[in-house]
Write an enzyme that holds these catalytic residues in place. Structure first.
Site, short mmCIF file in Angstrom:
data_model
loop_
_atom_site.label_atom_id
_atom_site.label_comp_id
_atom_site.label_asym_id
_atom_site.label_seq_id
_atom_site.Cartn_x
_atom_site.Cartn_y
_atom_site.Cartn_z
N HIS A 105 -3.79 4.33 4.55
CA HIS A 105 -4.88 3.35 4.61
C HIS A 105 -6.16 3.97 4.07
O HIS A 105 -6.85 3.39 3.24
CB HIS A 105 -5.09 2.90 6.05
CG HIS A 105 -6.26 1.99 6.25
ND1 HIS A 105 -6.28 0.71 5.78
CD2 HIS A 105 -7.45 2.21 6.83
CE1 HIS A 105 -7.45 0.15 6.08
NE2 HIS A 105 -8.18 1.05 6.71
N TYR B 268 3.96 5.52 11.37
CA TYR B 268 4.24 4.14 11.77
C TYR B 268 5.12 3.35 10.80
O TYR B 268 5.44 2.20 11.07
CB TYR B 268 2.93 3.38 12.00
CG TYR B 268 1.95 3.40 10.84
CD1 TYR B 268 2.09 2.53 9.77
CD2 TYR B 268 0.87 4.28 10.83
CE1 TYR B 268 1.19 2.54 8.70
CE2 TYR B 268 -0.03 4.30 9.77
CZ TYR B 268 0.13 3.43 8.73
OH TYR B 268 -0.75 3.44 7.68
N ARG C 238 0.86 -1.18 0.00
CA ARG C 238 0.00 0.00 0.00
C ARG C 238 0.90 1.23 0.00
O ARG C 238 1.47 1.61 1.02
CB ARG C 238 -0.88 -0.01 1.25
CG ARG C 238 -2.00 1.01 1.24
CD ARG C 238 -2.61 1.13 2.62
NE ARG C 238 -1.75 1.92 3.50
CZ ARG C 238 -1.61 1.71 4.80
NH1 ARG C 238 -2.22 0.70 5.38
NH2 ARG C 238 -0.83 2.51 5.52
#
Length: 392
Positions: free
Chosen positions: A289, A298, A285
């Site tokens: 998100h 993160y 990805r």
């Protein structure tokens, strides 16, 4: 390269943490150290022979290859336009597929018209392959419709926000068409995070026991929001199928040819009455998100950079150019088509009505409810407070 063994592997361990600009991100191993997978095109665009899966793309023509490239380019453009529209306040939310175009286009083009697709909320490329107008997807994220398309018109179910629940719907549908004796199959999409949901486990059990003609297509994009795959499993995801009694295969999710071939194989297997298959498309990805997420909190920039070198669109372009299957005219025409698509999407969204803010309170209960009435009144007061501020 093809995975032959399903013997458990040692789990990948975190290599530690790295602090960048005040952020603590998890430093993980390079993608090059990951287990082998089915690959027909290398990141450099070189064709790799595969005795098991070559037959499923053996007859592909240059025109079809250009079609796959066109699908990925236009899907990426649509996705980028939707992200921009959300940032401009035209959409409430958007879940980008950036980086996952090959997994979606390859698998989507492997389906037949009579197959049935059960997506999550990120399968914009599969929707494109099934003939769903992109503006219908945007209407849902704007809040003016519940999807906007007839699921039975394209055999493409409405988007499912509840994580993993669509695998149950797909399994039930597949069991139904098997009882009807239909010569078709079902494919269900989900992510690596959803693989930990109980609904997915139940779907695996029912599909195996009842030999349902369903393909479970897991797009392992490495992150379930901010949780890495290591927090989902101690073995590669495709190996989970072994415990349920059906095959699992890991495919290079950035290789559109490999995704096309493996999905064709799995769907044909389902149509022959040989039951379910788990396909793990190993991809990444590239973006957030959703537009409400900040992945820089993160994950390390180096991880994304390593995957950018495996870009699915660039990979196929290199192959097309090396094979003399295209020319500058094709790319120029596609760029013009891409611009036209972006303009059409922008105009369509801006022409949509604003969503009815109070529609969420309707049809909750057939005869109304005191608590809903109270919540509606509170929300009305909240909305009115903005009008008061504007008047001052």
């Amino acid at each position: 390269m093809t995975v032959e063994s399903t013997a458990p592997r040692k789990p990948r361990r975190s290599a530690g943490t790295k602090s960048t600009a005040g952020k603590t991100t998890t430093a993980r191993k390079s993608p090059s150290t990951d287990p082998e997978l089915v690959q027909l095109l290398t990141p450099e665009g070189e064709r790799v022979k595969n005795a098991e899966y070559d037959e499923y793309v053996a007859g592909i023509t240059p025109d079809e290859l250009r079609g796959l490239y066109r699908d990925m380019v236009l899907t990426r453009r649509f996705d980028a336009e939707a992200t921009s529209l959300q940032r401009q306040g035209e959409l409430g939310l958007w879940a980008s597929l950036l980086g996952q175009e090959a997994a979606q286009i390859g698998s989507g083009r492997a389906t037949r018209e009579d197959d049935y697709v059960f997506p999550t909320y990120r399968e914009h490329g599969v929707a494109w392959c099934r003939g769903v107008d992109p503006t219908n997807l945007l209407g849902m994220f704007r809040g003016v419709n519940n999807g906007g398309w007839d699921p039975n018109g394209n055999n493409f179910h409405l988007y499912t926000i509840v994580i993993g629940s669509q695998t149950l719907h797909a399994t039930g549908y597949a069991m139904g068409i098997a009882k009807d004796g239909a010569d078709s199959a079902v494919i269900a999409y989900f992510g690596d995070g959803a693989s930990s949901q109980g609904d997915v486990a139940e779907s695996f059990t029912f599909s195996a026991v009842y030999n349902a003609p369903v393909v479970f297509f897991c797009q392992n994009n490495q992150w379930a929001i901010s949780e890495p795959t290591e927090k989902q499993t101690r073995v590669p995801l495709y190996q989970r199928a072994q415990g349920y009694g059906f095959p699992g295969v890991r495919v290079d999710g950035n290789d559109v040819l490999a995704c096309l071939a493996v999905t064709k194989w799995a769907l044909e297997r389902a149509r022959r009455g040989e039951g379910p298959t788990l396909v793990e498309a190993y991809t990444y990805r590239m973006g957030a998100h959703t537009t409400s997420d900040d992945p820089t909190k993160y994950r390390a920039d180096e991880e994304r950079e390593a995957w950018e070198a495996k870009d699915p669109i660039l990979r196929l372009r290199r192959y097309l150019e090396a094979s003399n299957h295209t020319d500058d005219g094709f790319f120029a025409e596609l760029e013009a088509e891409s611009e036209a698509l972006g303009k059409r999407v922008r105009e369509a969204v801006r022409a949509m009505p604003d969503p009815d803010h109070f529609a969420i309170f309707e049809n909750v209960y057939a005869d109304g409810h005191a608590l809903v009435d109270e919540e509606r009144a509170q929300f009305a007061a909240y909305q009115a407070s903005f009008a008061d501020e504007g008047g001052n």
